[in-house]
Design a protein around this motif. Structure first.
Motif, PDB file in Angstrom:
ATOM      1  N   ILE A  63       0.848  -1.184   0.000  1.00 47.19           N
ATOM      2  CA  ILE A  63       0.000   0.000   0.000  1.00 47.19           C
ATOM      3  C   ILE A  63       0.889   1.241   0.000  1.00 47.19           C
ATOM      4  CG2 ILE A  63      -1.895  -1.141   1.216  1.00 47.19           C
ATOM      5  CD1 ILE A  63      -1.000   0.324   3.761  1.00 47.19           C
ATOM      6  N   LYS A  64       0.353   2.339  -0.491  1.00 47.59           N
ATOM      7  CA  LYS A  64       1.035   3.622  -0.421  1.00 47.59           C
ATOM      8  C   LYS A  64       0.507   4.396   0.783  1.00 47.59           C
ATOM      9  CE  LYS A  64       1.975   4.298  -5.350  1.00 47.59           C
ATOM     10  NZ  LYS A  64       1.725   5.158  -6.547  1.00 47.59           N
ATOM     11  N   ILE A  65       1.395   4.975   1.528  1.00 47.11           N
ATOM     12  CA  ILE A  65       1.026   5.771   2.691  1.00 47.11           C
ATOM     13  C   ILE A  65       1.459   7.207   2.456  1.00 47.11           C
ATOM     14  CG2 ILE A  65       1.380   6.146   5.156  1.00 47.11           C
ATOM     15  CD1 ILE A  65       1.747   3.197   5.529  1.00 47.11           C
ATOM     16  N   SER A  66       0.547   8.126   2.686  1.00 47.66           N
ATOM     17  CA  SER A  66       0.837   9.556   2.546  1.00 47.66           C
ATOM     18  C   SER A  66       0.558  10.233   3.873  1.00 47.66           C
ATOM     19  CB  SER A  66      -0.030  10.192   1.451  1.00 47.66           C
ATOM     20  OG  SER A  66       0.149   9.546   0.210  1.00 47.66           O
ATOM     21  N   THR A  67       1.505  11.027   4.322  1.00 49.01           N
ATOM     22  CA  THR A  67       1.332  11.761   5.572  1.00 49.01           C
ATOM     23  C   THR A  67       2.183  13.031   5.493  1.00 49.01           C
ATOM     24  OG1 THR A  67       1.423  11.605   7.998  1.00 49.01           O
ATOM     25  CG2 THR A  67       3.149  10.472   6.761  1.00 49.01           C
ATOM     26  N   VAL A  68       2.463  13.632   6.637  1.00 48.70           N
ATOM     27  CA  VAL A  68       3.271  14.852   6.652  1.00 48.70           C
ATOM     28  C   VAL A  68       4.468  14.642   7.562  1.00 48.70           C
ATOM     29  CG1 VAL A  68       1.353  16.399   6.152  1.00 48.70           C
ATOM     30  CG2 VAL A  68       1.892  15.839   8.531  1.00 48.70           C
ATOM     31  N   THR A  69       5.537  15.388   7.291  1.00 52.83           N
ATOM     32  CA  THR A  69       6.731  15.324   8.113  1.00 52.83           C
ATOM     33  C   THR A  69       6.557  16.175   9.356  1.00 52.83           C
ATOM     34  OG1 THR A  69       7.743  17.205   6.986  1.00 52.83           O
ATOM     35  CG2 THR A  69       8.158  15.028   6.061  1.00 52.83           C
ATOM     36  N   ALA A  70       7.430  15.970  10.319  1.00 52.72           N
ATOM     37  CA  ALA A  70       7.488  16.850  11.473  1.00 52.72           C
ATOM     38  C   ALA A  70       8.257  18.114  11.076  1.00 52.72           C
ATOM     39  CB  ALA A  70       8.164  16.143  12.646  1.00 52.72           C
ATOM     40  N   GLY A  71       8.225  19.108  11.934  1.00 51.62           N
ATOM     41  CA  GLY A  71       8.942  20.342  11.634  1.00 51.62           C
ATOM     42  C   GLY A  71       8.033  21.408  11.069  1.00 51.62           C
ATOM     43  N   ARG A  72       8.602  22.565  10.788  1.00 56.38           N
ATOM     44  CA  ARG A  72       7.848  23.702  10.287  1.00 56.38           C
ATOM     45  C   ARG A  72       8.474  24.211   8.990  1.00 56.38           C
ATOM     46  NH1 ARG A  72       4.854  21.815  12.877  1.00 56.38           N
ATOM     47  NH2 ARG A  72       3.644  22.521  14.681  1.00 56.38           N
ATOM     48  N   PRO A  73       7.654  24.346   7.917  1.00 55.44           N
ATOM     49  CA  PRO A  73       6.270  23.875   7.846  1.00 55.44           C
ATOM     50  C   PRO A  73       6.236  22.386   7.542  1.00 55.44           C
ATOM     51  CG  PRO A  73       6.883  24.887   5.783  1.00 55.44           C
ATOM     52  CD  PRO A  73       8.065  25.053   6.702  1.00 55.44           C
ATOM     53  N   PRO A  74       5.169  21.675   7.914  1.00 54.76           N
ATOM     54  CA  PRO A  74       5.093  20.254   7.573  1.00 54.76           C
ATOM     55  C   PRO A  74       5.083  20.064   6.058  1.00 54.76           C
ATOM     56  CG  PRO A  74       3.436  20.858   9.212  1.00 54.76           C
ATOM     57  CD  PRO A  74       4.003  22.137   8.692  1.00 54.76           C
ATOM     58  N   GLN A  75       5.782  19.031   5.605  1.00 54.86           N
ATOM     59  CA  GLN A  75       5.856  18.729   4.182  1.00 54.86           C
ATOM     60  C   GLN A  75       5.246  17.352   3.939  1.00 54.86           C
ATOM     61  OE1 GLN A  75       6.998  20.840   1.887  1.00 54.86           O
ATOM     62  NE2 GLN A  75       7.554  22.380   3.420  1.00 54.86           N
ATOM     63  N   PRO A  76       4.561  17.174   2.815  1.00 58.00           N
ATOM     64  CA  PRO A  76       3.995  15.853   2.514  1.00 58.00           C
ATOM     65  C   PRO A  76       5.098  14.835   2.226  1.00 58.00           C
ATOM     66  CG  PRO A  76       3.724  17.340   0.644  1.00 58.00           C
ATOM     67  CD  PRO A  76       4.237  18.177   1.779  1.00 58.00           C
TER      68      PRO A  76
END
Length: 409
Positions: free
Chosen positions: A203-216
């Motif tokens: 499966i493909k998982i999409s989320t965001v990174t930690a930090g500022r600003p969050p990046q996909p």
């Protein structure tokens, strides 16, 4: 009792071991086990029937060994249960015994199926473009956190096995309802489950990174097992991932010191521990303004409140039914005694004692109660045993689905 000590930010806090030591120092005598986790929202995508299916989920990074100590994990995984067909007949025993700790290794059965599936795909559609071995991408960003993610992705291709059939480094336990849908078999009329993805699939998982600003960020993961807790909210929304890969992809590992970040620590209390006292101790021990401490009951407050109201209403209804039935039985026996007044007089004139006459009526009442209770138990067991057939009959008679599987899991 299950506790949750969670951060207010999805970026998390560094050094889970130090925070667990703070918790241990504050309430160690009441704590049975702890497990740090990383929880973040995300999307999963997988192919079925040539189409991409995308669903929003909660991604939970866990260590399965420590997680199983704070909650029932293994008993909800399908590999620890026997496989049964639609008629309830066991066709395969559990792949793992109950005393084996859960892990992220793909069982050899599914590994072989994965290799066969890829081999068949190459034969029947050799021109189809294969997914990259890494399956990882990172967005173009400027944050320092995202730099660590891109550095990892850039070097990932050399670390991955060259065998395309090898599972990805990221592994998941996926909720049963996320990869299956109920349908009615037109031939038999039975409700069956259509499985769209199984262990060994990617499966493909999409989320965001930690930090500022969050990046996909996006990455591939291999399904190791599916879990079925029986609670629709969890089975249709949760994806458990190996915490190291989720931390790595979200940039939650310090490249210099190797320290890792977490967003939640789950705590299991010992039997007999006072939860309110532990809550106060943890609030005092953990940094103020960074953590929220709550029990499972408070976390699920609205759900438990609704269940409590339903239970109260059900108890009231059952009490009224029993009260009406009791008054009805009392009235029937009273009328029987009134109607038999002359017969009682004849019996007593023939020398029968009051105790003997009373025994006759009591024996009649006891016999009627025993027979009624026995018939009720038999009817109840038959109803439970054939509830699916009864449901289908009522659906056919009324023309309306009585227990819709999409609502009543």
């Amino acid at each position: 009792m299950l506790f949750r000590s969670e951060t207010f930010s999805l970026d998390g806090e560094w050094d889970p071991n130090r925070h667990m030591q703070l918790i241990q120092d504050a309430a160690g005598e009441d704590i049975a086990a702890m497990s740090p986790t990383v929880e973040v929202f995300g999307l999963i995508s997988f192919k079925y029937g040539g189409n991409w299916i995308t669903q929003n989920v909660s991604i939970v990074g866990i260590d399965p060994v420590s997680k199983s100590k704070v909650g029932a994990l293994a008993e909800h995984l399908e590999n620890y249960k026997p496989l049964k067909d639609d008629n309830g007949v066991e066709v395969r025993g559990p792949l793992y015994s109950a005393n084996e700790p859960p892990g992220w290794d793909l069982h050899p059965t599914y590994m072989e199926e994965r290799r066969d599936r890829i081999s068949r795909a190459r034969v029947f559609d050799p021109e189809e473009e294969e997914e990259p071995a890494t399956g990882l991408t990172a967005s173009e960003g400027t944050s320092e956190t995202d730099d660590a993610v891109r550095d990892f992705v850039a070097g990932k291709a050399e670390e991955e096995p060259q065998d395309p059939a090898a599972p990805h480094r990221a592994r998941v336990y996926i909720g049963y309802q996320l990869v299956s849908v109920p349908y009615v078999d037109k031939e038999t009329g039975k409700t069956r489950q259509l499985t769209m993805a199984q262990p060994g699939d990617d499966i493909k998982i999409s989320t965001v990174t930690a930090g500022r600003p969050p990046q996909p960020c996006h990455f591939y993961a291999t399904i190791v097992d599916t879990f079925k807790s029986g609670m629709s909210e969890y089975d249709s929304h949760l994806v458990f991932c190996n915490i190291e890969e989720l931390q790595r992809m979200r940039g939650m590992i310090d490249p210099e010191s190797g320290e890792k970040a977490f967003t939640r620590i789950q705590i299991r209390l010992k039997d007999g521990a006072d939860p309110d006292r532990v809550v106060e101790r943890l609030k005092a021990a953990l940094p103020a303004g960074k953590f929220h401490v709550s029990t499972w009951e408070k976390k699920q407050g609205p759900l438990l409140a609704a269940v409590e109201v339903e239970s109260m209403i059900l108890n009231v209804l059952l009490f009224l039914i029993i009260a009406v039935a009791g008054f009805g039985i009392l009235a029937i026996f009273y009328m029987i005694v009134v109607e038999k007044t002359r017969d009682i007089g004849i019996l007593k004139s023939l020398g029968a004692s009051s105790r003997g006459v009373m025994t006759i009526f009591l024996s009649y009442g006891v016999s009627l109660g025993v027979v009624g209770a026995g018939v009720g138990v038999v009817v109840g067991l038959l109803f439970v045993r054939y509830i699916n057939e009864i449901e289908r009959t009522l659906t056919w008679v009324t023309g309306r689905k009585v227990f819709d599987e999409t609502i009543y899991y």
